[in-house]
Design an enzyme around this catalytic site. Structure first.
Site, PDB file in Angstrom:
ATOM      1  N   SER A  75       4.322  16.811 -46.167  1.00  0.00           N
ATOM      2  CA  SER A  75       3.334  17.426 -45.430  1.00  0.00           C
ATOM      3  C   SER A  75       4.237  17.358 -44.526  1.00  0.00           C
ATOM      4  O   SER A  75       5.201  16.490 -43.927  1.00  0.00           O
ATOM      5  CB  SER A  75       1.924  16.762 -45.385  1.00  0.00           C
ATOM      6  OG  SER A  75       1.458  17.798 -44.002  1.00  0.00           O
TER       7      SER A  75
ATOM      8  N   TYR B 190      -2.918   8.952 -43.578  1.00  0.00           N
ATOM      9  CA  TYR B 190      -2.554  10.320 -44.078  1.00  0.00           C
ATOM     10  C   TYR B 190      -0.708  10.344 -44.149  1.00  0.00           C
ATOM     11  O   TYR B 190      -0.769   9.972 -45.141  1.00  0.00           O
ATOM     12  CB  TYR B 190      -3.600  11.048 -43.901  1.00  0.00           C
ATOM     13  CG  TYR B 190      -2.376  12.681 -44.947  1.00  0.00           C
ATOM     14  CD1 TYR B 190      -3.390  12.646 -46.298  1.00  0.00           C
ATOM     15  CD2 TYR B 190      -2.553  13.266 -44.386  1.00  0.00           C
ATOM     16  CE1 TYR B 190      -2.958  14.056 -46.451  1.00  0.00           C
ATOM     17  CE2 TYR B 190      -1.945  14.839 -44.591  1.00  0.00           C
ATOM     18  CZ  TYR B 190      -2.033  14.915 -45.991  1.00  0.00           C
ATOM     19  OH  TYR B 190      -1.325  15.806 -46.781  1.00  0.00           O
TER      20      TYR B 190
END
Length: 285
Positions: free
Chosen positions: A177, A190
């Site tokens: 990400s 995350y």
């Protein structure tokens, strides 16, 4: 691609989210995407392949001639819809329902894929969870465990099970990400898992280079997938993805061709690398 607003969207109550109730629906593959048999005869195993980025990779792989095994948690109708769409591409699809946090399930998923298709060539580690919190001290230990076990432990589990069945020319593709590179103040855990995926990709690529197995990753920016309405609500949902230079959230269809590139011979001189598909945000690495 036009800027699709999210003002009609409603938040969902559970992760990883359901595609069929999203408004607007995500675009998973462009009608004008033409396959050229780049993956003809290959078999791919994709976690989180029932919807979102995983589904887009699956549909693009199928249009390029691959059979696909899809791992999903509990989104039965989304999984069946994806299988139907893959079959419309004249390819076969195996649905594997289970929890990637379970190492035994990951082992079984690999074995069932090989039993069904006779081999395995492409592994896509993609499943993910996220639980936003504005402050570190607000992160619940159970959510922390779920995030790490889903987002990085499963990558170890599935890859470990698959490596012995992969050979020269086969590939592993990991979904990281943009948050791994710029951080995220409300997704600390995350983002940490996504940073771990970058290091996992780089380290594993070195470990497997002498076997001819390539390992690369994709680092998406804000992509309109079921995980988004399952995570955010209200103003956050309405503004999602509009702060990037291109001014819109990405669609899964923006990602699928990148997975094809990393899965096929076009990227034969590439390993340990990350493709950044994030709407124009310039980051290091």
């Amino acid at each position: 691609m036009e800027n699709i607003g999210m003002d009609k969207s409603e938040s969902q109550t559970a992760q990883p989210g359901i595609e069929q109730v999203m408004h607007p629906e995500p675009l998973n593959i462009r009608a004008n995407y033409r396959g050229s048999e780049k993956l003809k005869g290959k078999t791919a195993l994709i976690t989180g392949g029932d919807s979102g980025i995983g589904k887009s990779a699956a549909l693009h792989f199928a249009r390029e001639g691959a059979n696909v095994a899809i791992v999903y948690l509990n989104e039965d109708q989304d999984a069946r819809n994806t299988r139907s769409e893959i079959e419309m591409e004249s390819q076969n699809c195996l649905l594997l329902k289970g929890d990637v946090k379970d190492e035994e399930f990951c082992n079984r998923a690999v074995q069932l894929t090989i039993q069904e298709f006779g081999g395995l060539n492409i592994v896509v580690n993609n499943a993910a969870m996220q639980f936003p919190e504005e402050n570190l001290e607000d992160i619940q230990i159970e959510n922390l465990k779920t995030t790490f076990e889903t987002n990085i432990y499963s990558y170890f589990f599935l890859t470990k099970a698959a490596i012995g069945h992969l050979g020269s020319g086969d590939v592993i593709i990991n979904t990281t990400s943009v948050t791994a590179y710029r951080g995220s103040e409300h997704l600390i855990d995350y983002a940490s898992t996504k940073g771990a995926i970058v290091s996992f990709t780089r380290s594993l690529s070195k470990s497997l280079a002498n076997k001819g197995i390539r390992v690369n990753a994709v680092a998406p920016g804000p992509i309109w997938t079921p995980l988004i309405p399952a995570t955010f609500e209200g103003e956050q949902l309405e503004k999602f993805g509009k702060d990037v230079p291109l001014g819109r959230p990405g669609q899964p269809a923006d990602l699928g061709p990148a997975y094809v590139y990393l899965a096929c011979e076009d990227s034969s001189y590439m390993t340990g690398q990350v493709l950044h598909i994030n709407g124009g945000e310039i980051i290091g690495g």
